[in-house]
Design a protein around this motif. Structure first.
Motif, short mmCIF file in Angstrom:
data_model
loop_
_atom_site.label_atom_id
_atom_site.label_comp_id
_atom_site.label_asym_id
_atom_site.label_seq_id
_atom_site.Cartn_x
_atom_site.Cartn_y
_atom_site.Cartn_z
N LEU A 415 21.24 13.62 2.30
CA LEU A 415 21.69 12.43 1.60
C LEU A 415 20.54 11.81 0.81
CD1 LEU A 415 24.33 10.87 1.30
CD2 LEU A 415 23.72 9.57 3.36
N ARG A 416 19.39 11.69 1.43
CA ARG A 416 18.22 11.12 0.75
C ARG A 416 17.76 12.02 -0.39
NH1 ARG A 416 16.76 9.56 6.24
NH2 ARG A 416 16.78 7.28 6.41
N ARG A 417 17.80 13.33 -0.17
CA ARG A 417 17.38 14.26 -1.21
C ARG A 417 18.29 14.16 -2.44
NH1 ARG A 417 18.19 19.86 -1.08
NH2 ARG A 417 18.81 19.71 1.12
N GLY A 418 19.58 14.06 -2.20
CA GLY A 418 20.51 13.91 -3.31
C GLY A 418 20.32 12.60 -4.05
N LEU A 419 20.07 11.53 -3.32
CA LEU A 419 19.84 10.23 -3.94
C LEU A 419 18.55 10.24 -4.76
CD1 LEU A 419 21.00 8.06 -0.95
CD2 LEU A 419 21.93 7.90 -3.26
N ALA A 420 17.55 10.99 -4.29
CA ALA A 420 16.31 11.12 -5.07
C ALA A 420 16.58 11.82 -6.40
CB ALA A 420 15.27 11.90 -4.27
N ILE A 421 17.46 12.83 -6.39
CA ILE A 421 17.82 13.52 -7.63
C ILE A 421 18.56 12.56 -8.56
CG2 ILE A 421 19.22 15.36 -8.63
CD1 ILE A 421 18.64 17.02 -6.11
N VAL A 422 19.42 11.71 -8.02
CA VAL A 422 20.13 10.73 -8.84
C VAL A 422 19.12 9.80 -9.51
CG1 VAL A 422 21.67 8.73 -8.79
CG2 VAL A 422 22.29 10.83 -7.58
#
Length: 432
Positions: A415-422
């Motif tokens: 979840l955090r990794r995806g938010l970092a990409i966003v």
């Protein structure tokens, strides 16, 4: 170089055959232009071996992730023993076990007395069945639906859908549906049900007494719009007092997406009919249900049929999903913790860009970053995120909402990794 050799050395992710032979109606392949080959959990892998983090979850079909091992093991065992695959609406052991599990883990703990109708395997077919039985049971034709609603694209369900892009493809009139404003449509200080109640009680309003009202507790395709508990409670009172059936469309918002199994649970209401599809099979296999109160179940045998309403493989994985995730409240607590993480991060992103006027709305792992200031921004961020290895879609009448729909089983790290990409994608788009 021979043609065979050239073909063999071409990229495995070439989209040439899709562009050449598939209808122009194709949609998601345009947003996510690669050939996906395999998946597990929240990770998709394309035919060239590139990995993508999935914040899309099959548009809400894969709440438990891709190829959940608990479901895969049960499906393989069922196939190896020669279990029935296609059963129409005949009684099978797989169907019996699912009904018993749904009764035990979902209906009885919530005090629901609804019967189960196994419709054709799409959500739209469940909606069609709900509209038909509501009209049959009441003897009335009009159905009330709401602004920004999405209920499917077959003609009956399309009539209740709001988006002009979809409605424009009907080719015929879309009749017998009255449209009213959803909660919040006219701003936070206006209770839109004042209009509904006034029109019902005014013989000059032109609104015939409806057979039913169909509503989503959280509108997904419409832009992650959330109906308040008090609004839903008032809607239930209005419909009950006048003998109008209330249909809750839980096709995308249900099966744990908002934390509880049903999105309407927070309000404490009991609908007359409930449509369920998408993640109900757990595995992504096609399956749809209509839950209906016994007094509404006035069907005569065979009045609503479908060749594929007996997908026994779906019954197997659906039963395992209920036994694995809904036997107690542990799964709901996990979803609540992840939801708080997601909501907090999105609110932080909005705070980091005050000039954009971002807002955040949603419930559970069903959240949207609303980009009303620049309605092209969400789409551009989605496109940029895909180049960085994240699959995330948009929603809303103008595709102005970046839609967060990760699997409920996603890890905090993912979840955090995806938010970092966003964050990176948003920064790149705003800088570009």
């Amino acid at each position: 170089m021979s043609s065979e050799t050239a073909a063999a050395t071409a990229s495995a992710t070439s989209l040439d055959v899709f562009n050449r032979r598939e209808s122009e109606v194709r949609g998601y392949v345009r947003a996510f232009p690669t050939v996906f080959d395999r998946a597990t959990g929240s990770t998709l892998v394309d035919a060239d071996g590139r990995e993508y983090l999935d914040f899309f979850a099959g548009a809400g079909v894969l709440n438990y992730g891709h190829n959940n091992p608990a479901f895969t093991a049960a499906l393989v065992e069922y196939l190896e023993r020669g279990g029935i695959i296609h059963g129409l609406d005949m009684a099978t052991s797989a169907k019996k076990a699912f009904i018993e599990a749904f009764e035990r883990f979902i209906l009885e703990p919530r005090g629901l007395d609804h019967k189960l109708q196994f419709t054709g395997p799409t959500g739209a077919n469940a909606v069609e069945a709900a509209l038909k039985i509501a009209r049959t049971a009441t003897g009335r034709a009009t159905v009330v639906a709401f602004t920004n609603a999405f209920h499917g694209l077959s003609l009956g369900s399309l009539a209740a859908t709001g988006n002009s892009h979809y409605r424009g493809a009907a080719g015929v009139g879309l009749d017998d549906v009255a449209r009213l404003p959803y909660d919040g449509y006219l701003g936070p200080d206006v209770d839109t049900l004042d209009l509904f109640e006034k029109m019902l009680d005014d013989a000059g309003s032109g609104l015939d007494l409806p057979a039913a009202v169909i509503v989503e507790a959280v509108q997904g395709e419409g832009g992650i719009n959330v109906a308040s508990a008090s609004w839903l409670q008032r809607l239930r009172r209005i419909t009950e007092e006048r003998g109008i059936l209330l249909i809750l469309d839980e096709i995308q918002a249900g099966v744990g997406r908002t934390g509880a199994f049903f999105a309407f649970e927070e309000s404490g209401i009991v609908p007359d009919l409930v449509t369920v599809s998408k993640s109900i099979s757990g595995s992504g296999l096609p399956m749809s249900l209509l839950l209906l109160r016994p007094e509404v179940d006035v069907w005569k045998p065979g009045q609503h049929t479908g060749t594929f309403r007996g997908n026994n493989l779906a019954f197997v994985s659906a039963r395992v999903a209920l036994e694995t995730y809904w036997a107690d409240d542990a799964f709901m607590r996990q979803v609540a913790a992840k939801s708080a993480l997601l909501r907090g991060e999105l609110e932080q992103i909005a705070a980091e860009h005050p000039e954009q006027g971002f807002t955040v709305r949603g419930r559970g792992l069903f959240q949207g970053l609303v980009c009303d200031g620049d309605r092209t921004l969400a789409g551009r961020v989605s496109k940029e995120a895909f180049t960085r290895g994240l699959v995330i879609e948009t929603s809303g009448a103008f595709d102005e909402v970046l839609k967060f729909l990760p699997a409920l089983t996603i890890t905090d790290d993912e979840l955090r990794r995806g938010l970092a990409i966003v964050r990176e994608s948003l920064a790149a788009v705003l800088a570009g």
